[in-house]
Design a protein around this motif. Structure first.
Motif, short mmCIF file in Angstrom:
data_model
loop_
_atom_site.label_atom_id
_atom_site.label_comp_id
_atom_site.label_asym_id
_atom_site.label_seq_id
_atom_site.Cartn_x
_atom_site.Cartn_y
_atom_site.Cartn_z
N THR A 26 0.82 -1.21 0.00
CA THR A 26 0.00 0.00 0.00
C THR A 26 0.85 1.26 0.00
O THR A 26 2.00 1.26 0.45
N ALA A 27 0.25 2.33 -0.49
CA ALA A 27 0.81 3.68 -0.45
C ALA A 27 -0.38 4.61 -0.64
O ALA A 27 -1.53 4.16 -0.74
N LEU A 28 -0.12 5.89 -0.70
CA LEU A 28 -1.18 6.85 -0.98
C LEU A 28 -1.01 7.40 -2.38
O LEU A 28 0.09 7.66 -2.83
N ASP A 29 -2.15 7.59 -3.04
CA ASP A 29 -2.22 8.28 -4.32
C ASP A 29 -3.02 9.54 -4.04
O ASP A 29 -4.25 9.52 -4.09
N GLY A 30 -2.32 10.60 -3.69
CA GLY A 30 -3.00 11.79 -3.21
C GLY A 30 -3.58 11.51 -1.84
O GLY A 30 -2.86 11.22 -0.90
N GLU A 31 -4.91 11.52 -1.74
CA GLU A 31 -5.58 11.24 -0.46
C GLU A 31 -6.16 9.83 -0.42
O GLU A 31 -6.65 9.41 0.61
N ARG A 32 -6.11 9.13 -1.55
CA ARG A 32 -6.71 7.80 -1.64
C ARG A 32 -5.64 6.71 -1.48
O ARG A 32 -4.51 6.88 -1.96
N PRO A 33 -6.02 5.57 -0.90
CA PRO A 33 -5.05 4.48 -0.83
C PRO A 33 -4.86 3.84 -2.21
O PRO A 33 -5.80 3.74 -2.99
N ALA A 34 -3.65 3.45 -2.48
CA ALA A 34 -3.31 2.66 -3.67
C ALA A 34 -2.78 1.34 -3.13
O ALA A 34 -2.13 1.31 -2.08
N GLY A 35 -3.04 0.27 -3.83
CA GLY A 35 -2.55 -1.01 -3.33
C GLY A 35 -2.61 -2.11 -4.35
O GLY A 35 -3.31 -2.02 -5.36
N MET A 36 -1.85 -3.15 -4.06
CA MET A 36 -1.82 -4.32 -4.93
C MET A 36 -1.51 -5.56 -4.09
O MET A 36 -0.80 -5.48 -3.08
N VAL A 37 -2.08 -6.69 -4.49
CA VAL A 37 -1.82 -7.96 -3.81
C VAL A 37 -0.64 -8.62 -4.50
O VAL A 37 -0.57 -8.68 -5.73
N VAL A 38 0.31 -9.11 -3.69
CA VAL A 38 1.47 -9.81 -4.24
C VAL A 38 1.71 -11.12 -3.50
O VAL A 38 1.41 -11.24 -2.31
N GLY A 39 2.24 -12.07 -4.22
CA GLY A 39 2.65 -13.34 -3.63
C GLY A 39 4.15 -13.53 -3.77
O GLY A 39 4.66 -14.61 -3.56
N SER A 40 4.84 -12.47 -4.12
CA SER A 40 6.28 -12.56 -4.39
C SER A 40 7.13 -11.84 -3.35
O SER A 40 8.31 -11.61 -3.59
N PHE A 41 6.58 -11.50 -2.20
CA PHE A 41 7.33 -10.75 -1.19
C PHE A 41 8.40 -11.64 -0.55
O PHE A 41 8.18 -12.81 -0.29
N THR A 42 9.57 -11.04 -0.29
CA THR A 42 10.65 -11.78 0.35
C THR A 42 11.58 -10.85 1.12
O THR A 42 11.71 -9.67 0.79
N SER A 43 12.22 -11.40 2.13
CA SER A 43 13.30 -10.66 2.79
C SER A 43 14.53 -10.77 1.89
O SER A 43 14.72 -11.78 1.21
#
Length: 163
Positions: A26-43
């Motif tokens: 997640t992040a903000l796009d102006g005042e609205r949340p922006a987001g995307m689902v991922v299955g590729s997250f890693t340390s």
């Protein structure tokens, strides 16, 4: 370099046999949340503390997150399929019904996620039809102790210990 032809459908089928965790970036796009689902997250690294994920180049959400320069990785719990559906919705329906709070870094942290990891964008590298995104961790916390959501063979599920 060797040239090999791999069928895309077979590639997805074989790699889909490997389960992954599910996160919402997640992040903000102006005042609205922006987001995307991922299955590729890693340390990635302890020093400096880096994490990574791989958004598709065709993603309409990734440019909004990238523009913000910071993002939050929200680790989804097994009971949060509704959140994933809401984040993957299009247009005005995106994030409808998703409870979140803004952090000190002005990032949406999804309520009841398993963990949140706030990052500053560190680098973006081309990786075929995806981007390899690295984030430098600024803050992180375990929100609740519960089972994570998993993605396996095209389905969402949870963890079950075998004895």
């Amino acid at each position: 370099m060797t040239t090999t032809t791999i069928d895309p459908a077979e590639f997805r089928k074989v790699l889909g046999s490997y389960p992954t965790g599910v996160c919402v970036i997640t992040a903000l796009d102006g005042e609205r949340p922006a987001g995307m689902v991922v299955g590729s997250f890693t340390s990635v690294s302890l020093d400096p503390p880096l994490v990574g994920f791989f958004p598709d180049k065709s993603s309409s959400s990734w440019p909004l997150i990238e523009k913000h320069g910071h993002f939050c990785v929200n680790v989804m719990g097994a009971d949060q399929q509704g959140v994933c559906r809401a984040v993957t919705a299009r247009g005005e329906q995106k994030f409808v019904g998703v409870d979140y709070a803004l952090s000190d870094h002005n990032l949406p942290i999804i309520a009841n996620s398993i963990a949140s990891i706030e990052c500053e964008l560190y680098s973006v590298t081309e990786a075929g039809d995806h981007w390899f995104v690295l984030g430098k961790v600024l803050r992180m916390e375990i929100v609740r102790e519960d089972d994570p959501m998993l993605f396996h063979k095209g389905r969402y599920g949870g963890f079950a210990e075998r004895l």
